[in-house]
Write an enzyme that holds these catalytic residues in place. Sequence first.
Site, short mmCIF file in Angstrom:
data_model
loop_
_atom_site.label_atom_id
_atom_site.label_comp_id
_atom_site.label_asym_id
_atom_site.label_seq_id
_atom_site.Cartn_x
_atom_site.Cartn_y
_atom_site.Cartn_z
N CYS A 57 41.75 40.05 25.29
CA CYS A 57 40.73 40.30 24.27
C CYS A 57 39.79 41.43 24.67
O CYS A 57 39.15 42.03 23.81
CB CYS A 57 39.94 39.02 23.99
SG CYS A 57 39.05 38.38 25.42
N SER A 114 35.54 42.80 34.60
CA SER A 114 35.51 41.94 33.42
C SER A 114 34.14 41.89 32.79
O SER A 114 33.12 42.19 33.43
CB SER A 114 35.93 40.52 33.81
OG SER A 114 37.25 40.49 34.30
N GLU A 119 35.10 36.43 36.63
CA GLU A 119 35.88 35.43 35.90
C GLU A 119 37.31 35.42 36.41
O GLU A 119 37.87 36.45 36.79
CB GLU A 119 35.81 35.68 34.40
CG GLU A 119 36.36 37.03 33.95
CD GLU A 119 37.78 36.95 33.47
OE1 GLU A 119 38.33 35.84 33.45
OE2 GLU A 119 38.34 38.00 33.12
N ALA A 120 37.91 34.23 36.41
CA ALA A 120 39.23 34.05 37.01
C ALA A 120 40.37 34.15 36.01
O ALA A 120 41.53 34.30 36.41
CB ALA A 120 39.29 32.69 37.71
N GLN A 121 40.08 34.11 34.71
CA GLN A 121 41.14 34.07 33.71
C GLN A 121 42.00 35.33 33.72
O GLN A 121 43.21 35.29 33.49
CB GLN A 121 40.53 33.88 32.32
CG GLN A 121 41.58 33.63 31.24
CD GLN A 121 40.94 33.43 29.87
OE1 GLN A 121 39.77 33.71 29.68
NE2 GLN A 121 41.72 32.96 28.92
N GLN A 125 46.18 36.21 33.39
CA GLN A 125 46.69 37.10 32.34
C GLN A 125 47.50 38.24 32.94
O GLN A 125 48.51 38.66 32.38
CB GLN A 125 45.52 37.63 31.51
CG GLN A 125 44.83 36.55 30.69
CD GLN A 125 43.51 37.00 30.10
OE1 GLN A 125 42.80 37.82 30.68
NE2 GLN A 125 43.15 36.46 28.94
N GLY A 194 43.30 27.41 16.85
CA GLY A 194 44.17 27.89 17.91
C GLY A 194 44.30 26.81 18.98
O GLY A 194 43.57 25.81 18.96
N ALA A 195 45.23 26.99 19.90
CA ALA A 195 45.40 25.99 20.96
C ALA A 195 45.79 26.65 22.27
O ALA A 195 46.42 26.04 23.12
CB ALA A 195 46.48 24.98 20.55
N GLU A 197 44.83 29.15 25.83
CA GLU A 197 44.02 28.95 27.03
C GLU A 197 42.53 29.10 26.74
O GLU A 197 41.70 28.34 27.23
CB GLU A 197 44.47 29.94 28.11
CG GLU A 197 43.78 29.73 29.44
CD GLU A 197 44.29 30.69 30.51
OE1 GLU A 197 43.74 30.68 31.62
OE2 GLU A 197 45.23 31.46 30.22
#
Length: 442
Positions: A57, A114, A119-121, A125, A194-195, A197
């Site tokens: 995003c 980021s 942040e770890a996401q 990704q 949505g579903a 992460e």
Amino acid sequence: MAVWALGINHTTAPLDLRGRFAFALDQIAPTLQGLRQSLAGASARHPQIETAIISTCNRTEIYCAGNESAVDHTLGWLAQSGGVSPALLRSHSYALEDGLVARHAFRVASGLDSMVLGEAQILGQMKDAVRAAETAGALGTTLNQLFQRSFAVAKEVRSSTEIGAHSISMAAAAVRLAGQLFEDLSDIRVLFVGAGEMIELAATHFAAKDPKAIAIANRTLERGEKLATRFGGEVMRLADLPDRLHEFDAVISCTASSLPIIGLGAVERALKKRRHRPMFMVDLAVPRDIEPEVKALGDVYLYTVDDLATVVQTAQASRQAAVAQAEAIIDAGVQSFMHWMDLRSPPAGASGAASGAAVVPLIQQLNAQADEWRAAEIARAKKLLARGEDLDAVLEALSRGLTQKMLHGTMAELRAGDAEARAQTAQTVSRLFLRSQTKSSL
């Protein structure tokens, strides 16, 4: 071998422009194939181009490796894929080459680039993007090394520093903003669209506030049911969303849809049924899930990923020491990667057959030759043992045979040529084979 990267992110491009270059995971393989074909068609020197795409995003980045850099062609291809002019894309993008690519990739993986510092996401990704490139057959030795080293650096940064401590995630920021609108979050009904992460993370944060009701709207009911069960909520079909939108005080959406799924008309009808009680909406999707015109409605508080930027920057100053530590780790990682790249490049000043040879292939050839000699001597020793020869004698013969094979070429060179050539050879041989004696004499 050249390495280059081209990208746009939350600091260089507005949300709607980033939305033009958002690629879902199932789009990565055909997109990479198109890019590789385009690069190969542009130059005969790009038959084995390596490519990878990271799309989130907050960023879309293309990483490439080939015989020579093709940044401009890559930019032209990406601009065409997004339906914008190369000039517009260039004004909102960044192009990096060689060591700068490694530094950028390491910083991205470590969470230093980021919107949410630390942040770890993004690491997950990036790993998904690498797996997609591998599946598409677009990842080669160079980019694989780049990304594997990125993951190793990120792991060291997270284990050795406090870069992720006290970070405010996008989901936590959304809860904080909702808390400013509603006096008690336990009295609100929350709908998650949505579903994936990001929705799972947002639902986790909101569920901690024990809201009155939670619902999951998803295109696939099975996946939605799994998430709804986890948080004690209900699941609904995406097609039912317009008719039930008025039931919810807060709506958080993040899907992979290429077009908005919550339109202005649906929100206006929902507000009328709610008698204009306020609605809190967060659109975490890129491209947008909620039409931007919704923001103009008087009783709707709509936030996008870019709107959350101010909130997530809170308390970053307290982490500057950790950032400095992380940058030092990244510096060391960049130096290591560039050293690895140098080993694969042609030696400076090389001529003749050696001009196109890289150090790594030479090392591989030396190892192969040594393995061949070793195998031959072992086979010979086994034959002697089978005939009943004495073990010590066989071992002596094996070691002598290996030594003679390894030194044969060197001895021949020492005896060949004129006096000056033999002197230069002697210096090289001394440096390579008599290192302990050379070191002790210094």
